[in-house]
Design a protein around this motif. Sequence first.
Motif, PDB file in Angstrom:
ATOM      1  N   UNK A  44      -6.715  26.214  56.994  1.00 54.44           N
ATOM      2  CA  UNK A  44      -6.193  25.777  57.755  1.00 54.44           C
ATOM      3  C   UNK A  44      -4.651  25.221  57.831  1.00 54.44           C
ATOM      4  N   UNK A  45      -3.628  25.417  58.780  1.00 54.05           N
ATOM      5  CA  UNK A  45      -3.114  24.683  58.729  1.00 54.05           C
ATOM      6  C   UNK A  45      -2.566  23.990  59.678  1.00 54.05           C
ATOM      7  N   UNK A  46      -2.604  22.853  59.799  1.00 54.39           N
ATOM      8  CA  UNK A  46      -2.062  21.441  60.459  1.00 54.39           C
ATOM      9  C   UNK A  46      -0.249  21.665  61.048  1.00 54.39           C
ATOM     10  N   UNK A  47      -1.621  22.366  62.478  1.00 55.78           N
ATOM     11  CA  UNK A  47       0.241  22.488  63.781  1.00 55.78           C
ATOM     12  C   UNK A  47      -0.645  22.235  64.760  1.00 55.78           C
ATOM     13  N   UNK A  48       0.111  22.219  65.798  1.00 56.14           N
ATOM     14  CA  UNK A  48      -0.119  21.728  67.089  1.00 56.14           C
ATOM     15  C   UNK A  48      -1.264  21.727  67.721  1.00 56.14           C
ATOM     16  N   UNK A  49      -2.094  22.883  68.020  1.00 52.73           N
ATOM     17  CA  UNK A  49      -3.340  23.873  67.688  1.00 52.73           C
ATOM     18  C   UNK A  49      -4.547  23.196  66.974  1.00 52.73           C
ATOM     19  N   UNK A  50      -4.544  23.347  65.897  1.00 56.54           N
ATOM     20  CA  UNK A  50      -5.221  22.640  64.737  1.00 56.54           C
ATOM     21  C   UNK A  50      -5.531  20.915  64.916  1.00 56.54           C
TER      22      UNK A  50
ATOM     23  N   UNK B 181       2.335  18.109  58.881  1.00 56.44           N
ATOM     24  CA  UNK B 181       2.315  18.676  60.176  1.00 56.44           C
ATOM     25  C   UNK B 181       3.350  20.113  59.224  1.00 56.44           C
ATOM     26  N   UNK B 182       2.248  21.552  59.533  1.00 57.27           N
ATOM     27  CA  UNK B 182       2.734  22.631  58.414  1.00 57.27           C
ATOM     28  C   UNK B 182       2.273  22.667  56.896  1.00 57.27           C
TER      29      UNK B 182
ATOM     30  N   UNK C 201       0.333  13.978  68.051  1.00 61.00           N
ATOM     31  CA  UNK C 201       1.410  15.570  66.976  1.00 61.00           C
ATOM     32  C   UNK C 201       2.493  15.428  67.101  1.00 61.00           C
ATOM     33  N   UNK C 202       3.104  14.899  68.541  1.00 61.46           N
ATOM     34  CA  UNK C 202       4.697  14.519  68.040  1.00 61.46           C
ATOM     35  C   UNK C 202       5.649  13.929  67.531  1.00 61.46           C
ATOM     36  N   UNK C 203       4.768  12.781  67.066  1.00 62.08           N
ATOM     37  CA  UNK C 203       5.322  11.752  66.109  1.00 62.08           C
ATOM     38  C   UNK C 203       4.839  12.589  65.182  1.00 62.08           C
ATOM     39  N   UNK C 204       3.281  12.892  64.515  1.00 58.68           N
ATOM     40  CA  UNK C 204       3.350  13.917  63.258  1.00 58.68           C
ATOM     41  C   UNK C 204       4.653  14.452  62.851  1.00 58.68           C
ATOM     42  N   UNK C 205       4.820  15.436  63.608  1.00 54.19           N
ATOM     43  CA  UNK C 205       5.622  15.983  63.585  1.00 54.19           C
ATOM     44  C   UNK C 205       7.169  16.059  62.592  1.00 54.19           C
ATOM     45  N   UNK C 206       7.300  14.350  63.332  1.00 52.36           N
ATOM     46  CA  UNK C 206       8.735  13.533  62.538  1.00 52.36           C
ATOM     47  C   UNK C 206       8.170  12.846  61.399  1.00 52.36           C
ATOM     48  N   UNK C 207       7.895  13.234  60.822  1.00 51.32           N
ATOM     49  CA  UNK C 207       6.895  12.955  59.298  1.00 51.32           C
ATOM     50  C   UNK C 207       7.085  13.289  58.246  1.00 51.32           C
ATOM     51  N   UNK C 208       8.125  12.302  57.386  1.00 49.02           N
ATOM     52  CA  UNK C 208       8.603  13.071  56.082  1.00 49.02           C
ATOM     53  C   UNK C 208       7.865  14.149  55.265  1.00 49.02           C
ATOM     54  N   UNK C 209       8.180  14.934  54.843  1.00 47.48           N
ATOM     55  CA  UNK C 209       7.504  14.685  53.419  1.00 47.48           C
ATOM     56  C   UNK C 209       6.902  14.380  52.027  1.00 47.48           C
TER      57      UNK C 209
END
Length: 118
Positions: free
Chosen positions: A73-79, A52-53, A110-118
């Motif tokens: 593209x940047x991976x966000x909610x829409x993409x 995400x991001x 997507x909500x789960x992917x947003x929580x994954x560490x970089x």
Amino acid sequence: MMLACNGTLSGPLAAHAEGVTAAGEKIFAHCAPCHSTKPGENKVGPSLGGVFGRKSGTEPSYSYSSAVKGLNVTWDETTLDEWLRGPSKFAKGTKMIYSVPDEKDRRDVIAYLKTLPK
């Protein structure tokens, strides 16, 4: 449904609109054979740790298709929603053949992917 004074949804529908992380983690179990959530650990597909991001096609040490390399593209909610709805429609020639047809399931993943560490 309740509308807060600032015009945003509140209550149970707000959580549903944004996706439920725990539900997304369960759905992601179907993705785990091909994608790791650990940063830098690529499998058949690239690591999704920190996706995400992140700019498309930039996970180090992963051999992306030219379709994904050219997305820019940047991976966000829409993409991510568009990608998960139909990867081959989003990027003709991608190696990814699986989709998440259900809208709620996509929001949860997507909500789960947003929580994954970089």
